[in-house]
Design a protein around this motif. Structure first.
Motif, PDB file in Angstrom:
ATOM      1  N   ALA A 192       0.814  -1.212   0.000  1.00 55.82           N
ATOM      2  CA  ALA A 192       0.000   0.000   0.000  1.00 55.82           C
ATOM      3  C   ALA A 192       0.850   1.266   0.000  1.00 55.82           C
ATOM      4  CB  ALA A 192      -0.942  -0.002   1.205  1.00 55.82           C
ATOM      5  N   ASP A 193       2.100   1.173   0.419  1.00 62.67           N
ATOM      6  CA  ASP A 193       2.981   2.340   0.448  1.00 62.67           C
ATOM      7  C   ASP A 193       3.688   2.593  -0.879  1.00 62.67           C
ATOM      8  OD1 ASP A 193       2.349   2.800   3.116  1.00 62.67           O
ATOM      9  OD2 ASP A 193       3.934   1.450   3.818  1.00 62.67           O
ATOM     10  N   GLY A 194       3.609   1.667  -1.831  1.00 60.15           N
ATOM     11  CA  GLY A 194       4.230   1.852  -3.132  1.00 60.15           C
ATOM     12  C   GLY A 194       5.161   0.714  -3.491  1.00 60.15           C
ATOM     13  N   LEU A 195       6.060   0.990  -4.422  1.00 63.44           N
ATOM     14  CA  LEU A 195       6.999  -0.016  -4.916  1.00 63.44           C
ATOM     15  C   LEU A 195       8.234  -0.068  -4.031  1.00 63.44           C
ATOM     16  CD1 LEU A 195       6.877   0.903  -8.718  1.00 63.44           C
ATOM     17  CD2 LEU A 195       5.604  -0.918  -7.579  1.00 63.44           C
ATOM     18  N   ARG A 196       8.824  -1.256  -3.964  1.00 61.62           N
ATOM     19  CA  ARG A 196      10.076  -1.439  -3.232  1.00 61.62           C
ATOM     20  C   ARG A 196      11.002  -2.313  -4.055  1.00 61.62           C
ATOM     21  NH1 ARG A 196       8.617  -3.713   2.540  1.00 61.62           N
ATOM     22  NH2 ARG A 196       7.241  -4.978   1.245  1.00 61.62           N
ATOM     23  N   PHE A 197      12.281  -1.924  -4.100  1.00 61.52           N
ATOM     24  CA  PHE A 197      13.286  -2.662  -4.861  1.00 61.52           C
ATOM     25  C   PHE A 197      14.413  -3.073  -3.923  1.00 61.52           C
ATOM     26  CE2 PHE A 197      11.032  -0.030  -7.837  1.00 61.52           C
ATOM     27  CZ  PHE A 197      10.880  -0.833  -8.952  1.00 61.52           C
ATOM     28  N   MET A 198      14.883  -4.310  -4.069  1.00 61.90           N
ATOM     29  CA  MET A 198      15.890  -4.846  -3.171  1.00 61.90           C
ATOM     30  C   MET A 198      17.008  -5.491  -3.988  1.00 61.90           C
ATOM     31  SD  MET A 198      15.466  -7.754  -0.216  1.00 61.90           S
ATOM     32  CE  MET A 198      14.151  -6.803   0.538  1.00 61.90           C
ATOM     33  N   PRO A 199      18.166  -4.833  -4.111  1.00 63.16           N
ATOM     34  CA  PRO A 199      19.319  -5.494  -4.751  1.00 63.16           C
ATOM     35  C   PRO A 199      19.883  -6.562  -3.810  1.00 63.16           C
ATOM     36  CG  PRO A 199      19.549  -3.085  -4.677  1.00 63.16           C
ATOM     37  CD  PRO A 199      18.450  -3.453  -3.751  1.00 63.16           C
ATOM     38  N   VAL A 200      20.379  -7.649  -4.392  1.00 63.74           N
ATOM     39  CA  VAL A 200      20.951  -8.749  -3.629  1.00 63.74           C
ATOM     40  C   VAL A 200      22.434  -8.843  -3.970  1.00 63.74           C
ATOM     41  CG1 VAL A 200      20.789 -11.196  -3.054  1.00 63.74           C
ATOM     42  CG2 VAL A 200      18.732  -9.938  -3.746  1.00 63.74           C
ATOM     43  N   ARG A 201      23.273  -8.969  -2.949  1.00 62.91           N
ATOM     44  CA  ARG A 201      24.719  -9.019  -3.158  1.00 62.91           C
ATOM     45  C   ARG A 201      25.138 -10.304  -3.881  1.00 62.91           C
ATOM     46  NH1 ARG A 201      24.124  -7.127   2.131  1.00 62.91           N
ATOM     47  NH2 ARG A 201      25.007  -5.065   2.535  1.00 62.91           N
ATOM     48  N   ALA A 202      26.223 -10.191  -4.615  1.00 66.02           N
ATOM     49  CA  ALA A 202      26.808 -11.380  -5.242  1.00 66.02           C
ATOM     50  C   ALA A 202      27.280 -12.326  -4.151  1.00 66.02           C
ATOM     51  CB  ALA A 202      27.974 -10.979  -6.143  1.00 66.02           C
ATOM     52  N   GLY A 203      27.066 -13.613  -4.356  1.00 69.20           N
ATOM     53  CA  GLY A 203      27.418 -14.611  -3.370  1.00 69.20           C
ATOM     54  C   GLY A 203      26.275 -14.979  -2.451  1.00 69.20           C
ATOM     55  N   GLU A 204      25.235 -14.141  -2.397  1.00 60.58           N
ATOM     56  CA  GLU A 204      24.087 -14.423  -1.548  1.00 60.58           C
ATOM     57  C   GLU A 204      22.942 -15.064  -2.313  1.00 60.58           C
ATOM     58  OE1 GLU A 204      24.311 -11.209   2.099  1.00 60.58           O
ATOM     59  OE2 GLU A 204      23.047 -10.746   0.392  1.00 60.58           O
ATOM     60  N   TYR A 205      23.083 -15.260  -3.611  1.00 56.03           N
ATOM     61  CA  TYR A 205      21.995 -15.821  -4.398  1.00 56.03           C
ATOM     62  C   TYR A 205      22.532 -16.832  -5.397  1.00 56.03           C
ATOM     63  CZ  TYR A 205      23.551 -12.665  -8.113  1.00 56.03           C
ATOM     64  OH  TYR A 205      24.289 -12.009  -9.077  1.00 56.03           O
ATOM     65  N   VAL A 206      21.637 -17.681  -5.859  1.00 59.73           N
ATOM     66  CA  VAL A 206      21.907 -18.597  -6.972  1.00 59.73           C
ATOM     67  C   VAL A 206      20.757 -18.454  -7.957  1.00 59.73           C
ATOM     68  CG1 VAL A 206      23.240 -20.242  -5.628  1.00 59.73           C
ATOM     69  CG2 VAL A 206      20.765 -20.504  -5.767  1.00 59.73           C
ATOM     70  N   LEU A 207      21.041 -18.748  -9.233  1.00 59.14           N
ATOM     71  CA  LEU A 207      20.057 -18.591 -10.298  1.00 59.14           C
ATOM     72  C   LEU A 207      19.926 -19.873 -11.105  1.00 59.14           C
ATOM     73  CD1 LEU A 207      21.131 -15.088 -11.722  1.00 59.14           C
ATOM     74  CD2 LEU A 207      19.226 -15.543 -10.171  1.00 59.14           C
ATOM     75  N   ASP A 208      18.834 -19.938 -11.854  1.00 62.95           N
ATOM     76  CA  ASP A 208      18.660 -20.976 -12.853  1.00 62.95           C
ATOM     77  C   ASP A 208      17.862 -20.368 -13.996  1.00 62.95           C
ATOM     78  OD1 ASP A 208      18.928 -23.354 -14.109  1.00 62.95           O
ATOM     79  OD2 ASP A 208      17.556 -24.484 -12.824  1.00 62.95           O
ATOM     80  N   VAL A 209      18.003 -20.929 -15.203  1.00 62.91           N
ATOM     81  CA  VAL A 209      17.349 -20.381 -16.386  1.00 62.91           C
ATOM     82  C   VAL A 209      16.444 -21.446 -17.000  1.00 62.91           C
ATOM     83  CG1 VAL A 209      19.220 -18.761 -16.870  1.00 62.91           C
ATOM     84  CG2 VAL A 209      19.286 -21.053 -17.871  1.00 62.91           C
ATOM     85  N   ASP A 210      15.509 -20.970 -17.840  1.00 52.41           N
ATOM     86  CA  ASP A 210      14.606 -21.892 -18.521  1.00 52.41           C
ATOM     87  C   ASP A 210      15.237 -22.362 -19.830  1.00 52.41           C
ATOM     88  OD1 ASP A 210      14.393 -19.751 -20.249  1.00 52.41           O
ATOM     89  OD2 ASP A 210      12.343 -19.227 -19.699  1.00 52.41           O
ATOM     90  N   SER A 211      14.448 -23.033 -20.654  1.00 54.23           N
ATOM     91  CA  SER A 211      14.981 -23.605 -21.893  1.00 54.23           C
ATOM     92  C   SER A 211      15.386 -22.552 -22.904  1.00 54.23           C
ATOM     93  CB  SER A 211      13.933 -24.536 -22.519  1.00 54.23           C
ATOM     94  OG  SER A 211      12.736 -23.831 -22.820  1.00 54.23           O
ATOM     95  N   ARG A 212      14.939 -21.309 -22.709  1.00 56.42           N
ATOM     96  CA  ARG A 212      15.301 -20.216 -23.618  1.00 56.42           C
ATOM     97  C   ARG A 212      16.397 -19.326 -23.058  1.00 56.42           C
ATOM     98  NH1 ARG A 212       9.748 -17.449 -25.469  1.00 56.42           N
ATOM     99  NH2 ARG A 212      11.241 -16.295 -26.751  1.00 56.42           N
ATOM    100  N   GLY A 213      16.986 -19.746 -21.942  1.00 56.01           N
ATOM    101  CA  GLY A 213      18.079 -18.987 -21.359  1.00 56.01           C
ATOM    102  C   GLY A 213      17.645 -17.807 -20.532  1.00 56.01           C
ATOM    103  N   ARG A 214      16.360 -17.725 -20.143  1.00 57.77           N
ATOM    104  CA  ARG A 214      15.856 -16.615 -19.345  1.00 57.77           C
ATOM    105  C   ARG A 214      15.816 -17.013 -17.870  1.00 57.77           C
ATOM    106  NH1 ARG A 214      10.255 -15.831 -22.461  1.00 57.77           N
ATOM    107  NH2 ARG A 214      10.211 -18.001 -21.726  1.00 57.77           N
ATOM    108  N   PRO A 215      16.375 -16.195 -16.977  1.00 60.05           N
ATOM    109  CA  PRO A 215      16.327 -16.532 -15.548  1.00 60.05           C
ATOM    110  C   PRO A 215      14.881 -16.644 -15.065  1.00 60.05           C
ATOM    111  CG  PRO A 215      17.934 -14.797 -15.956  1.00 60.05           C
ATOM    112  CD  PRO A 215      17.174 -14.983 -17.238  1.00 60.05           C
ATOM    113  N   ASP A 216      14.554 -17.785 -14.436  1.00 58.37           N
ATOM    114  CA  ASP A 216      13.211 -17.991 -13.909  1.00 58.37           C
ATOM    115  C   ASP A 216      13.223 -18.584 -12.506  1.00 58.37           C
ATOM    116  OD1 ASP A 216      14.069 -20.548 -14.435  1.00 58.37           O
ATOM    117  OD2 ASP A 216      12.206 -21.206 -15.398  1.00 58.37           O
ATOM    118  N   THR A 217      14.409 -18.691 -11.896  1.00 56.05           N
ATOM    119  CA  THR A 217      14.533 -19.269 -10.565  1.00 56.05           C
ATOM    120  C   THR A 217      15.642 -18.546  -9.811  1.00 56.05           C
ATOM    121  OG1 THR A 217      13.815 -21.459 -11.316  1.00 56.05           O
ATOM    122  CG2 THR A 217      15.054 -21.367  -9.256  1.00 56.05           C
ATOM    123  N   PHE A 218      15.398 -18.255  -8.544  1.00 60.43           N
ATOM    124  CA  PHE A 218      16.465 -17.752  -7.692  1.00 60.43           C
ATOM    125  C   PHE A 218      16.239 -18.235  -6.268  1.00 60.43           C
ATOM    126  CE2 PHE A 218      13.382 -14.326  -6.874  1.00 60.43           C
ATOM    127  CZ  PHE A 218      13.511 -14.147  -5.493  1.00 60.43           C
TER     128      PHE A 218
END
Length: 575
Positions: A149-175
């Motif tokens: 209700a207060d608006g948008l919020r954005f949160m950058p995540v530091r390198a080393g604190e996350y892992v990713l995965d991509v779909d069959s088209r190479g687009r990130p869809d998991t973290f």
């Protein structure tokens, strides 16, 4: 109390997290080296303890890598998502009824302005700058967008604190990302009843609720990857769990209609999960620069304050080697050699070391595009145009073009679409016009199209205007000898294409329907003018004929024969 099915499901999710960490392990040492030299405090290793969760400044001698990366991030911010100028506009994907109507265009302009205002009221621009820094350093960034209700919020995540995965088209869809929380913070977000025993014990213990920290993992992935995860109503499942204590424990489950994060890569090939960065390209130069600059400082120190060899007779009396110091001695008996430098580097060696340092700094600046972005940052004029950038830095813009295109696809366009969806969900958009109603009479979400108008986006498009201008100039020269050459030019398409490439607002051009009405009115006006001209000519002829008839009737052919007109009429009667 978890059931056996829930234990098996969270066990599989935790195992997937560990597997993705294993795939990421090859990047950790590289990211740590880059973090030490280019971006301290933006890399967090899995082994970092609570006491180490603070900015650790490595012993860096030369700060050029960090300053060059700062210039890169500021240039990307000003060139792609400047808070001082509009950098995108909305349209509707074709085919769509009403896309060209003035009512729909006005609504799109109002929506664009509402989104720009909402982004200004959030922390987007600070988070975007952090994202550009991590992209330039590590080649991959992760930015999460949520809303309330207060608006948008954005949160950058530091390198080393996350892992990713991509779909069959190479687009990130998991973290998956690690979050360090105290027991009190975990209770505020998830509720006391959902905490495992060790967190509950810390929450009840005086002094530990606010000091003892626990690792919590947040995973977002397609719901179909693990049936039963999430809330069952969304395309993407969201699971918070902890591996503290006895096994993994689910703290909260939910879902998202759209992937809530953006994971742009500076450069990636095929199904690569993590990208390559410009900092990786100049990492050898950054390492050698620290060694060469340390050696240069040592040479300069030796030159300015060399080690001295003193006469033994001065040992008891001491000697003043400070600037302006006065020492008294019998120089005649000692031959004037009471104090001599033991070693002083040659000035040529110092100059050579300085040149080597400068060359390394230049390579780092060039690798991080500092010379390009300095055109934006150091300009004394505020109205630096995309035309000037294209003219002065066209070669470098061609090198940066793939990066701009990738960031549009992986970062900014998904961000605009998700922001539109979140604002629509929270009723923060202007009312849609009735022309956008669906077949059932209900207002549906239109297929939004995004066009970018930032300086870098316009500079990329301006390269195409050169071909248009050269083509028109050639046709104009040919038409001077052969006018039929102009028949090949489609004026409407040429004007619209050129206007689109220079970022002309869509509202400045009439839609096809309005153009058709204007041309029809002009043709009708021209037709009316022609008819009026013909009628005027007929009236003039009639007046002239009447005047000539009057003159004939009054002209006397002779006294006996009457007027000339009477004689003509009489002659006609006798025919």
């Amino acid at each position: 109390m978890m059931t056996d099915g829930e234990r098996g499901r969270i066990g599989r999710i935790a195992a997937r997290y560990e597997g993705l960490k294993q795939e990421r392990s090859g990047f950790l040492s590289l990211w740590k080296s880059i973090g030490d030299l280019f971006l301290p405090g933006r890399y967090r290793d899995d082994t970092d303890t609570d006491a180490q969760r603070r900015i650790k400044l490595s012993p860096v001698v030369n700060s050029r890598p960090r300053l060059a990366l700062r210039t890169l991030a500021s240039g990307m911010q000003g060139g792609m998502t400047s808070p001082a100028r509009p950098w995108f506009r909305l349209g509707l994907r074709q085919p769509w009824n009403g896309d060209g109507s003035g009512e729909v265009r006005k609504w799109l302009d109002d929506v664009t302005q509402a989104m720009i205002t909402c982004l200004h009221h959030s922390n987007f621009y600070d988070a975007a700058h952090d994202t550009y820094e991590m992209l330039g350093a590590f080649g991959t960034a992760l930015l999460i967008e949520t809303a309330d209700a207060d608006g948008l919020r954005f949160m950058p995540v530091r390198a080393g604190e996350y892992v990713l995965d991509v779909d069959s088209r190479g687009r990130p869809d998991t973290f998956f990302r690690r979050i360090s929380m105290t027991a009190r913070q975990a209770a505020q977000q998830f509720g006391r009843d959902r905490l495992p025993d060790n967190m509950s014990a810390a929450l009840k213990s005086p002094g530990q609720a606010d000091t003892q920290r626990f690792e919590i993992v947040h995973g977002v992935f397609p719901a179909e990857d693990e049936p039963g995860s999430g809330d069952g109503r969304h395309a993407f499942a969201s699971v918070y769990f902890t591996q503290e204590g006895q096994g993994a424990t689910i703290l909260e489950e939910g879902g998202y209609n759209m992937f809530p994060a953006f994971a742009p890569r500076w450069s990636a090939t095929g199904l690569d999960v993590y990208g390559r960065s410009p900092a990786m390209d100049v990492l050898p130069d950054a390492r050698s620069l620290q060694k060469m600059d340390a050696q240069l400082l040592r040479l300069q120190h030796l030159l300015a304050d060399p080690p001295m060899m003193l006469d033994a007779t001065l040992k008891g009396r001491g000697v003043d080697l400070n600037p302006g110091g006065k020492n008294f001695a019998d120089l005649r008996s000692s031959g004037g050699a009471y104090a001599l430098p033991v070693y002083s580097p040659m000035p040529a060696a110092v100059a050579s070391a300085e040149n080597a340092v400068l060359r390394a700094e230049e390579r780092i600046s060039a690798g991080l595009y500092s010379d390009l972005f300095r055109l934006l940052i150091d300009s004394t004029r505020r109205n630096v145009t995309a035309t000037e950038i294209e003219a002065k830095q066209q070669e470098k813009m061609l090198l940066l073009g793939p990066v701009v295109e990738r960031l549009h696809q992986e970062f900014l366009e998904p961000l605009i679409r998700r922001t539109f969806g979140l604002m629509r969900e929270w009723n923060a958009l202007p009312p849609m016009p009735d022309i956008l109603r669906g077949e059932n009479g209900e207002i549906e979400a239109p297929p939004i199209d995004v066009a970018f108008e930032s300086v870098l986006a316009q500079a990329q498009k301006l390269m195409a205007t050169t071909a248009i201008e050269q083509g028109l100039n050639f046709i104009a020269r040919v038409a001077s000898a052969c006018p039929e050459a102009l028949d090949i030019v489609h004026v409407d398409r040429t004007v619209r294409s050129y206007g689109e490439r220079i970022g002309m607002p869509e509202g400045c051009l009439n839609d096809e329907g309005e153009v058709a009405r204007i041309r029809k009115a002009r043709a009708a006006a021209q037709s009316g003018d022609a008819e009026q001209a013909q009628a005027g000519e007929a009236i003039d002829m009639a007046l002239k004929a009447a005047q000539a008839g009057k003159a004939l009737s009054q002209t006397q052919a002779g006294a006996a024969d009457g007027s000339l007109m009477a004689q003509l009429i009489g002659g006609l009667g006798r025919l």
